[in-house]
Every structure is written in C-alpha cells, then in structure tokens.
Design a protein around this motif. Structure first.
Motif, PDB file in Angstrom:
ATOM      1  N   TYR A  68     -11.092   4.087  13.642  1.00 60.32           N
ATOM      2  CA  TYR A  68     -12.472   3.638  13.455  1.00 60.32           C
ATOM      3  C   TYR A  68     -12.558   2.113  13.366  1.00 60.32           C
ATOM      4  N   ILE A  69     -11.531   1.498  12.783  1.00 56.37           N
ATOM      5  CA  ILE A  69     -11.492   0.035  12.705  1.00 56.37           C
ATOM      6  C   ILE A  69     -11.373  -0.548  14.117  1.00 56.37           C
ATOM      7  N   ARG A  70     -10.545   0.070  14.945  1.00 59.77           N
ATOM      8  CA  ARG A  70     -10.428  -0.373  16.343  1.00 59.77           C
ATOM      9  C   ARG A  70     -11.755  -0.226  17.069  1.00 59.77           C
ATOM     10  N   TRP A  71     -12.419   0.882  16.828  1.00 57.46           N
ATOM     11  CA  TRP A  71     -13.702   1.124  17.495  1.00 57.46           C
ATOM     12  C   TRP A  71     -14.732   0.085  17.054  1.00 57.46           C
ATOM     13  N   MET A  72     -14.672  -0.308  15.781  1.00 61.67           N
ATOM     14  CA  MET A  72     -15.583  -1.351  15.298  1.00 61.67           C
ATOM     15  C   MET A  72     -15.320  -2.659  16.050  1.00 61.67           C
ATOM     16  N   GLU A  73     -14.046  -2.973  16.270  1.00 60.09           N
ATOM     17  CA  GLU A  73     -13.721  -4.192  17.008  1.00 60.09           C
ATOM     18  C   GLU A  73     -14.222  -4.104  18.445  1.00 60.09           C
ATOM     19  N   GLU A  74     -14.011  -2.961  19.102  1.00 58.54           N
ATOM     20  CA  GLU A  74     -14.509  -2.776  20.463  1.00 58.54           C
ATOM     21  C   GLU A  74     -16.026  -2.972  20.503  1.00 58.54           C
ATOM     22  N   ALA A  75     -16.699  -2.351  19.556  1.00 56.56           N
ATOM     23  CA  ALA A  75     -18.170  -2.433  19.507  1.00 56.56           C
ATOM     24  C   ALA A  75     -18.630  -3.855  19.207  1.00 56.56           C
ATOM     25  N   ARG A  76     -17.911  -4.560  18.324  1.00 60.27           N
ATOM     26  CA  ARG A  76     -18.257  -5.940  17.992  1.00 60.27           C
ATOM     27  C   ARG A  76     -18.149  -6.836  19.228  1.00 60.27           C
ATOM     28  N   LEU A  77     -17.054  -6.713  19.970  1.00 56.94           N
ATOM     29  CA  LEU A  77     -16.878  -7.526  21.171  1.00 56.94           C
ATOM     30  C   LEU A  77     -17.937  -7.194  22.217  1.00 56.94           C
ATOM     31  N   ASP A  78     -18.270  -5.920  22.349  1.00 58.69           N
ATOM     32  CA  ASP A  78     -19.316  -5.497  23.269  1.00 58.69           C
ATOM     33  C   ASP A  78     -20.669  -6.068  22.846  1.00 58.69           C
ATOM     34  N   PHE A  79     -20.957  -6.007  21.558  1.00 62.61           N
ATOM     35  CA  PHE A  79     -22.198  -6.542  21.009  1.00 62.61           C
ATOM     36  C   PHE A  79     -22.316  -8.035  21.301  1.00 62.61           C
ATOM     37  N   MET A  80     -21.239  -8.771  21.039  1.00 59.65           N
ATOM     38  CA  MET A  80     -21.257 -10.218  21.264  1.00 59.65           C
ATOM     39  C   MET A  80     -21.474 -10.541  22.744  1.00 59.65           C
ATOM     40  N   GLU A  81     -20.889  -9.758  23.603  1.00 61.32           N
ATOM     41  CA  GLU A  81     -21.098  -9.939  25.047  1.00 61.32           C
ATOM     42  C   GLU A  81     -22.569  -9.709  25.398  1.00 61.32           C
ATOM     43  N   LYS A  82     -23.138  -8.634  24.867  1.00 59.31           N
ATOM     44  CA  LYS A  82     -24.515  -8.270  25.191  1.00 59.31           C
ATOM     45  C   LYS A  82     -25.548  -9.267  24.676  1.00 59.31           C
ATOM     46  N   ILE A  83     -25.249  -9.921  23.555  1.00 54.37           N
ATOM     47  CA  ILE A  83     -26.220 -10.888  23.031  1.00 54.37           C
ATOM     48  C   ILE A  83     -26.023 -12.282  23.623  1.00 54.37           C
ATOM     49  N   GLY A  84     -24.991 -12.432  24.454  1.00 54.85           N
ATOM     50  CA  GLY A  84     -24.783 -13.708  25.129  1.00 54.85           C
ATOM     51  C   GLY A  84     -23.793 -14.633  24.454  1.00 54.85           C
ATOM     52  N   CYS A  85     -22.963 -14.093  23.561  1.00 51.69           N
ATOM     53  CA  CYS A  85     -21.917 -14.874  22.887  1.00 51.69           C
ATOM     54  C   CYS A  85     -20.562 -14.211  23.087  1.00 51.69           C
ATOM     55  N   PRO A  86     -20.090 -14.130  24.325  1.00 54.20           N
ATOM     56  CA  PRO A  86     -18.794 -13.473  24.532  1.00 54.20           C
ATOM     57  C   PRO A  86     -17.688 -14.164  23.740  1.00 54.20           C
ATOM     58  N   TYR A  87     -16.858 -13.367  23.111  1.00 52.73           N
ATOM     59  CA  TYR A  87     -15.795 -13.916  22.281  1.00 52.73           C
ATOM     60  C   TYR A  87     -14.872 -14.821  23.104  1.00 52.73           C
ATOM     61  N   LYS A  88     -14.618 -14.439  24.336  1.00 45.96           N
ATOM     62  CA  LYS A  88     -13.751 -15.248  25.200  1.00 45.96           C
ATOM     63  C   LYS A  88     -14.341 -16.645  25.399  1.00 45.96           C
ATOM     64  N   LYS A  89     -15.655 -16.722  25.569  1.00 46.91           N
ATOM     65  CA  LYS A  89     -16.306 -18.022  25.749  1.00 46.91           C
ATOM     66  C   LYS A  89     -16.191 -18.857  24.469  1.00 46.91           C
ATOM     67  N   MET A  90     -16.348 -18.193  23.323  1.00 49.88           N
ATOM     68  CA  MET A  90     -16.201 -18.908  22.052  1.00 49.88           C
ATOM     69  C   MET A  90     -14.793 -19.481  21.928  1.00 49.88           C
ATOM     70  N   GLU A  91     -13.790 -18.673  22.286  1.00 44.34           N
ATOM     71  CA  GLU A  91     -12.407 -19.153  22.214  1.00 44.34           C
ATOM     72  C   GLU A  91     -12.188 -20.325  23.170  1.00 44.34           C
ATOM     73  N   GLN A  92     -12.798 -20.269  24.341  1.00 42.06           N
ATOM     74  CA  GLN A  92     -12.671 -21.372  25.296  1.00 42.06           C
ATOM     75  C   GLN A  92     -13.289 -22.655  24.740  1.00 42.06           C
ATOM     76  N   GLU A  93     -14.267 -22.500  23.863  1.00 40.41           N
ATOM     77  CA  GLU A  93     -14.896 -23.657  23.208  1.00 40.41           C
ATOM     78  C   GLU A  93     -14.138 -24.083  21.951  1.00 40.41           C
ATOM     79  N   GLY A  94     -13.001 -23.408  21.673  1.00 36.73           N
ATOM     80  CA  GLY A  94     -12.190 -23.765  20.516  1.00 36.73           C
ATOM     81  C   GLY A  94     -12.647 -23.138  19.215  1.00 36.73           C
TER      82      GLY A  94
END
Length: 140
Positions: free
Chosen positions: A27-53
């Motif tokens: 369930y913790i893994r699923w929360m992480e999957e859902a969190r990353l999906d959520f961030m992508e959908k709202i326009g804040c992809p985690y990968k982009k944040m990491e690219q910005e440091g």
C-alpha cells in the motif's frame, strides 16, 4: 477545487502474501505510484522538479487498513493535498475497490523540499511556479 482523475492499480499476484491477500507493505508503494501520477497530472512532474534541483523526500507515512484487497482487484486511489506551506507538503490518500466501492485503505504522507545539497528550501522563493500549482490544488 479542481478534480483529478484517480490513479488505478490492478493488484498483482506477486503482491499477495501467504493468505492470498495483498501484503500490507504494498500500500505504501501504491501511495508513491499515486503521488507521482498526481504530481504529473497537476503539472508538477517529479522528474522536472529533480531537473530543477528540487527533491521531495518522505518525512512520514501512515496507513490505516480497512478492508482486504485480493489478486486482480482494481484499486482506485484518490490523492489530495491536505497541507502545504512552501516548505512542507502533506498528502492524503483514499484507496477503494473499483468493483465494490468499499474503502480499502486511507493514508497520509508528509514531505519537505530540499535543494541538491540536501538543504531545506521554500518553493515560494525557489520555484514560484511549482508553489502556485500546489496552492491551487490544496484542499480547502
């Protein structure tokens, strides 16, 4: 408040335990999957944040298990921003069985924002664009 399409996860056989139900750790893994999906959908992809440091580590996570999930069940996960102040972010999750509509699990995760040197930062100062997105999706 804006509506976000729910994240969907089909329970895998390897996620089950000896009793044939989904092992609690998944369930913790699923929360992480859902969190990353959520961030992508709202326009804040985690990968982009990491690219910005900007990194967003987990400070705490909590789950309350309400009903069992079995192999091949489809679980829908709603993610919402419960608290956000530019420095910390608290998300809440509700997982429910698509077939029965029954809530399986509810949870929370708390995060902070760090720079590439692992120093705490405020998104209000470092990335006003990301800050405004999180503010726009915060629960009222």
């Amino acid at each position: 408040m804006r509506t976000i399409e729910l994240y969907e996860h089909r329970a895998k056989y390897y996620e089950t335990d000896q009793m044939g139900i989904i092992h609690h750790s998944n369930y913790i893994r699923w929360m992480e999957e859902a969190r990353l999906d959520f961030m992508e959908k709202i326009g804040c992809p985690y990968k982009k944040m990491e690219q910005e440091g900007i990194i967003c580590p987990v400070l705490s996570v909590h789950c309350q298990y309400r009903s069992m999930v079995y192999f091949d069940d489809i679980v829908k996960i709603a993610v919402k921003i419960k608290k956000y102040n530019g420095i910390k972010l608290k998300l809440v999750y509700e997982m429910f069985n698509e077939t029965t509509g029954q809530t399986c699990t509810v949870g929370e995760s708390e995060h902070c924002f760090l720079d590439s040197n692992n120093r705490c930062i405020s998104l209000k100062k470092v990335s006003p664009a990301i800050d405004s997105v999180f503010c726009a999706y915060m629960e009222e």
